[in-house]
Design a protein around this motif. Structure first.
Motif, PDB file in Angstrom:
ATOM      1  N   ASN A  25     -29.757  -7.493  19.955  1.00  0.00           N
ATOM      2  CA  ASN A  25     -30.982  -6.963  20.575  1.00  0.00           C
ATOM      3  C   ASN A  25     -32.080  -6.757  19.540  1.00  0.00           C
ATOM      4  O   ASN A  25     -33.239  -7.103  19.768  1.00  0.00           O
ATOM      5  N   LYS A  26     -31.701  -6.201  18.394  1.00  0.00           N
ATOM      6  CA  LYS A  26     -32.692  -5.967  17.336  1.00  0.00           C
ATOM      7  C   LYS A  26     -33.219  -7.293  16.778  1.00  0.00           C
ATOM      8  O   LYS A  26     -34.397  -7.419  16.466  1.00  0.00           O
ATOM      9  N   ALA A  27     -32.351  -8.295  16.689  1.00  0.00           N
ATOM     10  CA  ALA A  27     -32.782  -9.613  16.207  1.00  0.00           C
ATOM     11  C   ALA A  27     -33.768 -10.242  17.195  1.00  0.00           C
ATOM     12  O   ALA A  27     -34.754 -10.861  16.778  1.00  0.00           O
ATOM     13  N   ASN A  28     -33.514 -10.073  18.490  1.00  0.00           N
ATOM     14  CA  ASN A  28     -34.454 -10.572  19.505  1.00  0.00           C
ATOM     15  C   ASN A  28     -35.798  -9.867  19.405  1.00  0.00           C
ATOM     16  O   ASN A  28     -36.853 -10.504  19.515  1.00  0.00           O
ATOM     17  N   ASP A  29     -35.759  -8.548  19.198  1.00  0.00           N
ATOM     18  CA  ASP A  29     -37.002  -7.787  19.030  1.00  0.00           C
ATOM     19  C   ASP A  29     -37.775  -8.269  17.805  1.00  0.00           C
ATOM     20  O   ASP A  29     -38.997  -8.413  17.847  1.00  0.00           O
ATOM     21  N   LEU A  30     -37.037  -8.522  16.734  1.00  0.00           N
ATOM     22  CA  LEU A  30     -37.665  -9.016  15.503  1.00  0.00           C
ATOM     23  C   LEU A  30     -38.312 -10.375  15.747  1.00  0.00           C
ATOM     24  O   LEU A  30     -39.431 -10.635  15.298  1.00  0.00           O
ATOM     25  N   SER A  31     -37.637 -11.221  16.481  1.00  0.00           N
ATOM     26  CA  SER A  31     -38.174 -12.543  16.803  1.00  0.00           C
ATOM     27  C   SER A  31     -39.477 -12.424  17.601  1.00  0.00           C
ATOM     28  O   SER A  31     -40.454 -13.134  17.332  1.00  0.00           O
ATOM     29  N   LYS A  32     -39.507 -11.510  18.566  1.00  0.00           N
ATOM     30  CA  LYS A  32     -40.728 -11.285  19.350  1.00  0.00           C
ATOM     31  C   LYS A  32     -41.865 -10.792  18.454  1.00  0.00           C
ATOM     32  O   LYS A  32     -43.017 -11.237  18.591  1.00  0.00           O
ATOM     33  N   LEU A  33     -41.540  -9.885  17.546  1.00  0.00           N
ATOM     34  CA  LEU A  33     -42.556  -9.374  16.624  1.00  0.00           C
ATOM     35  C   LEU A  33     -43.113 -10.497  15.748  1.00  0.00           C
ATOM     36  O   LEU A  33     -44.324 -10.575  15.518  1.00  0.00           O
ATOM     37  N   GLN A  34     -42.238 -11.369  15.284  1.00  0.00           N
ATOM     38  CA  GLN A  34     -42.690 -12.470  14.441  1.00  0.00           C
ATOM     39  C   GLN A  34     -43.598 -13.424  15.215  1.00  0.00           C
ATOM     40  O   GLN A  34     -44.579 -13.936  14.677  1.00  0.00           O
ATOM     41  N   LYS A  35     -43.298 -13.639  16.497  1.00  0.00           N
ATOM     42  CA  LYS A  35     -44.166 -14.475  17.328  1.00  0.00           C
ATOM     43  C   LYS A  35     -45.527 -13.812  17.502  1.00  0.00           C
ATOM     44  O   LYS A  35     -46.573 -14.481  17.463  1.00  0.00           O
ATOM     45  N   ASP A  36     -45.529 -12.488  17.715  1.00  0.00           N
ATOM     46  CA  ASP A  36     -46.795 -11.761  17.856  1.00  0.00           C
ATOM     47  C   ASP A  36     -47.622 -11.841  16.572  1.00  0.00           C
ATOM     48  O   ASP A  36     -48.846 -11.989  16.621  1.00  0.00           O
ATOM     49  N   ILE A  37     -46.950 -11.751  15.440  1.00  0.00           N
ATOM     50  CA  ILE A  37     -47.645 -11.839  14.153  1.00  0.00           C
ATOM     51  C   ILE A  37     -48.260 -13.227  13.996  1.00  0.00           C
ATOM     52  O   ILE A  37     -49.413 -13.372  13.571  1.00  0.00           O
ATOM     53  N   ALA A  38     -47.507 -14.260  14.361  1.00  0.00           N
ATOM     54  CA  ALA A  38     -48.025 -15.632  14.262  1.00  0.00           C
ATOM     55  C   ALA A  38     -49.231 -15.819  15.177  1.00  0.00           C
ATOM     56  O   ALA A  38     -50.234 -16.442  14.789  1.00  0.00           O
ATOM     57  N   LYS A  39     -49.145 -15.262  16.396  1.00  0.00           N
ATOM     58  CA  LYS A  39     -50.267 -15.370  17.335  1.00  0.00           C
ATOM     59  C   LYS A  39     -51.486 -14.637  16.775  1.00  0.00           C
ATOM     60  O   LYS A  39     -52.620 -15.128  16.874  1.00  0.00           O
ATOM     61  N   ASN A  40     -51.254 -13.469  16.179  1.00  0.00           N
ATOM     62  CA  ASN A  40     -52.336 -12.694  15.585  1.00  0.00           C
ATOM     63  C   ASN A  40     -53.016 -13.501  14.475  1.00  0.00           C
ATOM     64  O   ASN A  40     -54.242 -13.538  14.388  1.00  0.00           O
ATOM     65  N   HIS A  41     -52.222 -14.160  13.637  1.00  0.00           N
ATOM     66  CA  HIS A  41     -52.787 -14.972  12.555  1.00  0.00           C
ATOM     67  C   HIS A  41     -53.629 -16.115  13.116  1.00  0.00           C
ATOM     68  O   HIS A  41     -54.689 -16.436  12.582  1.00  0.00           O
ATOM     69  N   GLN A  42     -53.149 -16.710  14.210  1.00  0.00           N
ATOM     70  CA  GLN A  42     -53.870 -17.821  14.825  1.00  0.00           C
ATOM     71  C   GLN A  42     -55.233 -17.359  15.357  1.00  0.00           C
ATOM     72  O   GLN A  42     -56.255 -18.001  15.114  1.00  0.00           O
ATOM     73  N   VAL A  43     -55.243 -16.232  16.063  1.00  0.00           N
ATOM     74  CA  VAL A  43     -56.495 -15.693  16.615  1.00  0.00           C
ATOM     75  C   VAL A  43     -57.430 -15.282  15.477  1.00  0.00           C
ATOM     76  O   VAL A  43     -58.632 -15.534  15.529  1.00  0.00           O
TER      77      VAL A  43
END
Length: 130
Positions: A16-34
């Motif tokens: 569960n924590k690994a899935n949460d971490l994966s979601k956070l990393q996707k959000d960070i990537a999206k933030n960098h893109q924007v």
């Protein structure tokens, strides 16, 4: 039996924590893109502002609206570009704050995952000795 149930429970928690971490990393990537998009827009608008500053008071300025060039007052064009720069700068600051929060969450998730992995290893080591 009790220790294998505990290990399974820890592994589920780890997943569960690994899935949460994966979601956070996707959000960070999206933030960098924007953020990259806004940085490019800021540069373009600063360039437009420099060009507008070079113009004489009576110069013709045109704004592209759809497929049509519409005449615009120089002062109005200047004000619009300055507002846009102000807005983009504010968005970049907001994104930076958001990115900092996401990175802090990511680091705390990584720490939690690391601690969980250590607990699972110590459980398994204790089980292997028994």
């Amino acid at each position: 039996m009790g220790s294998s149930t505990a290990i399974r429970e820890l592994q589920r928690d780890l997943e569960n924590k690994a899935n949460d971490l994966s979601k956070l990393q996707k959000d960070i990537a999206k933030n960098h893109q924007v953020r990259k998009k806004y940085t490019i827009q800021l540069g373009e608008n600063e360039l437009v502002l420099k060009e507008l500053d070079l113009l004489n008071e009576g110069a013709n300025v045109y704004k592209l609206i759809g497929p049509v060039l519409v005449k615009q007052d120089l002062a109005e064009a200047n004000a619009n570009v300055r507002k846009r720069i102000e807005y983009i700068s504010a968005e970049l600051k907001r994104l930076d704050g958001n990115l900092q929060d996401l990175e802090e969450k990511q680091n705390s998730k990584k720490d939690a995952i690391f601690k969980l992995q250590q607990r699972i290893q110590s459980f398994q080591a204790g089980k292997a000795k028994a």
